[in-house]
Every structure is written in structure tokens, then in C-alpha cells.
Design a protein around this motif. Structure first.
Motif, PDB file in Angstrom:
ATOM      1  N   MET A   1       0.825  -1.184   0.000  1.00 47.61           N
ATOM      2  CA  MET A   1       0.000   0.000   0.000  1.00 47.61           C
ATOM      3  C   MET A   1       0.871   1.250   0.000  1.00 47.61           C
ATOM      4  O   MET A   1       1.914   1.283   0.624  1.00 47.61           O
ATOM      5  N   PRO A   4      -2.212   7.785   1.197  1.00 52.79           N
ATOM      6  CA  PRO A   4      -2.996   8.085   2.393  1.00 52.79           C
ATOM      7  C   PRO A   4      -3.602   6.844   3.045  1.00 52.79           C
ATOM      8  O   PRO A   4      -3.769   6.791   4.247  1.00 52.79           O
ATOM      9  N   THR A   5      -3.932   5.848   2.237  1.00 50.06           N
ATOM     10  CA  THR A   5      -4.527   4.637   2.799  1.00 50.06           C
ATOM     11  C   THR A   5      -3.552   3.919   3.717  1.00 50.06           C
ATOM     12  O   THR A   5      -3.927   3.463   4.795  1.00 50.06           O
ATOM     13  N   ALA A   6      -2.314   3.837   3.305  1.00 56.26           N
ATOM     14  CA  ALA A   6      -1.296   3.181   4.132  1.00 56.26           C
ATOM     15  C   ALA A   6      -1.062   3.974   5.408  1.00 56.26           C
ATOM     16  O   ALA A   6      -0.931   3.392   6.498  1.00 56.26           O
ATOM     17  N   SER A   8      -3.197   5.958   6.903  1.00 48.10           N
ATOM     18  CA  SER A   8      -4.403   5.825   7.711  1.00 48.10           C
ATOM     19  C   SER A   8      -4.418   4.483   8.432  1.00 48.10           C
ATOM     20  O   SER A   8      -4.751   4.396   9.606  1.00 48.10           O
ATOM     21  N   SER A   9      -4.035   3.438   7.703  1.00 50.40           N
ATOM     22  CA  SER A   9      -3.983   2.103   8.292  1.00 50.40           C
ATOM     23  C   SER A   9      -2.950   2.040   9.410  1.00 50.40           C
ATOM     24  O   SER A   9      -3.206   1.448  10.463  1.00 50.40           O
TER      25      SER A   9
END
Length: 52
Positions: A1, A4-6, A8-9
Motif C-alpha cells: 500500500m 494516504p490509505t497506508a 491511515s492504516s
């Protein structure tokens, strides 16, 4: 990833780990407090049975 997704995670994982550590510390502190209070209670001469 990536992106931003990584991030956020990773943030969610960090917050959940932080919360788990906080809860563990509180549980250990309450157990230590209960143990200490029971030791003091016994040293003061109190028992569970009022007839003793």
C-alpha cells in the motif's frame, strides 16, 4: 500500500495498540491495588467471617 490509505492504516493500528497498552496498564494497576488492599485488610486483623 502507498499513499494516504497506508498512512491511515498505520495510524489506526498505532491507536489500537496504544489503547490496548493503556487498558493493560489499568488492569494491572487495579489488580495490584486490590492485592495491596487485601494485604492491609488482613494485617489490620479483619477476616471474611465476622465470627472469627
Amino acid at each position: 500500500m502507498a499513499g494516504p490509505t497506508a498512512m491511515s492504516s498505520d495510524l489506526i493500528e498505532h491507536l489500537l495498540l496504544h489503547r490496548a497498552i493503556e487498558v493493560s496498564i489499568v488492569i494491572v494497576a487495579l489488580a495490584a491495588l486490590a492485592f495491596g488492599m487485601s494485604v492491609i485488610w488482613r494485617k489490620a486483623g479483619h477476616t471474611r467471617n465476622p465470627e472469627d
